[in-house]
Write an enzyme that holds these catalytic residues in place. Sequence first.
Site, PDB file in Angstrom:
ATOM      1  CE  LYS A 168       1.387  58.430 122.201  1.00  0.00           C
ATOM      2  NZ  LYS A 168       2.554  57.536 122.201  1.00  0.00           N
ATOM      3  N   GLY A 229       7.141  49.264 119.758  1.00  0.00           N
ATOM      4  CA  GLY A 229       8.443  48.636 119.955  1.00  0.00           C
ATOM      5  C   GLY A 229       8.721  47.427 119.089  1.00  0.00           C
ATOM      6  CB  ALA A 255       3.357  52.428 117.904  1.00  0.00           C
ATOM      7  N   GLY A 256       5.728  51.339 115.976  1.00  0.00           N
ATOM      8  CA  GLY A 256       6.023  50.297 115.010  1.00  0.00           C
ATOM      9  C   GLY A 256       7.100  50.614 113.996  1.00  0.00           C
ATOM     10  CB  THR A 278      11.803  51.182 120.209  1.00  0.00           C
ATOM     11  OG1 THR A 278      10.933  51.293 121.338  1.00  0.00           O
ATOM     12  CG2 THR A 278      12.685  49.966 120.378  1.00  0.00           C
TER      13      THR A 278
END
Length: 325
Positions: A168, A229, A255-256, A278
């Site tokens: 990645k 995050g 992400a997010g 996260t």
Amino acid sequence: MKLLINGEERTFAAPMSVETLLGQLGVDSRKVAVERNLEIVPKSAYDRIEVGEGDRLEVVHFIGGGSGADDDFFEVAGRRFHSRLLVGTGKYKDFEETAVAIKASGAEIVTVAVRRVNLSDPSQPMLVDYVSPKDYTFLPNTAGCYSADEAVRTLRLAREAGGWDLVKLEVLGDQKTLYPNMPETLKAAEALIRDGFKVMVYCSDDPIQAKMLEEMGCVAIMPLGSLIGSGLGIINPINIRLIKENCAVPVLVDAGVGTASDAAVAMELGCDGVLMNTAIAAARDPIRMARAMKLAVEAGRLSYLAGRMPRKLYADPSSPLAGLI
């Protein structure tokens, strides 16, 4: 003889092989990769290549940077995966919690970061002692890299450490937003593909940039849902949908994601999978959240396959009016 190892100067009695040096440092050579003067040392040559006065070495290892129906899978670089939930391995309180949460998530792919071995205490446990690459597909990533050169160097070390060519790529623009630096991302992707890597790439939610990365040869496109995050969820679903429609390779939101409903939304847009860290690790109960994310990804996928009802401006009664008393 003085050596600079992981940025720290150390003194030894005489030149020695890399294998002997690792032994003196108390490091298991099977679990690390070594770079000598910016050149990766093949594991097969540890006992033959000597280190000498003034050599600069990096000794690195991997750190902690929902299964659907049996006939439902997505394919990346010729490999099939039934779980469309990918998880990171960082931010947990310890490796034991990491291992339990990953198992609860049902994930088959886990991302791992590459960091220097702690030579002051090489006996410290490593991620591979708890999460085995025999049980999961490790996806080395370039978390913390802010240039193409850093990213390429990191993944070459990762390949030497574990032999994996599915990686990645993420090249960040700044520390405040962790937003992708797209010019450097494109540069790094081109170099890695030329070097034989199979690149899954973190990118902005720009359909044009995503298509460029696909045409370059990336095996999966991973647009951000929102800032890494942040837990803000999918802030631009239209662009995510356009990327999915325009790209033939898998598209995974990266992400997010903050909660299970965010994961379901990503899957209902038609995405092939969701990557998160996260959202699970920072939950009050990471194990329970891992299970929730597994179910959310499965539910979102089933909802997408089923096809939602059309939106209407006015009400439409669900009970027939014929025969009304």
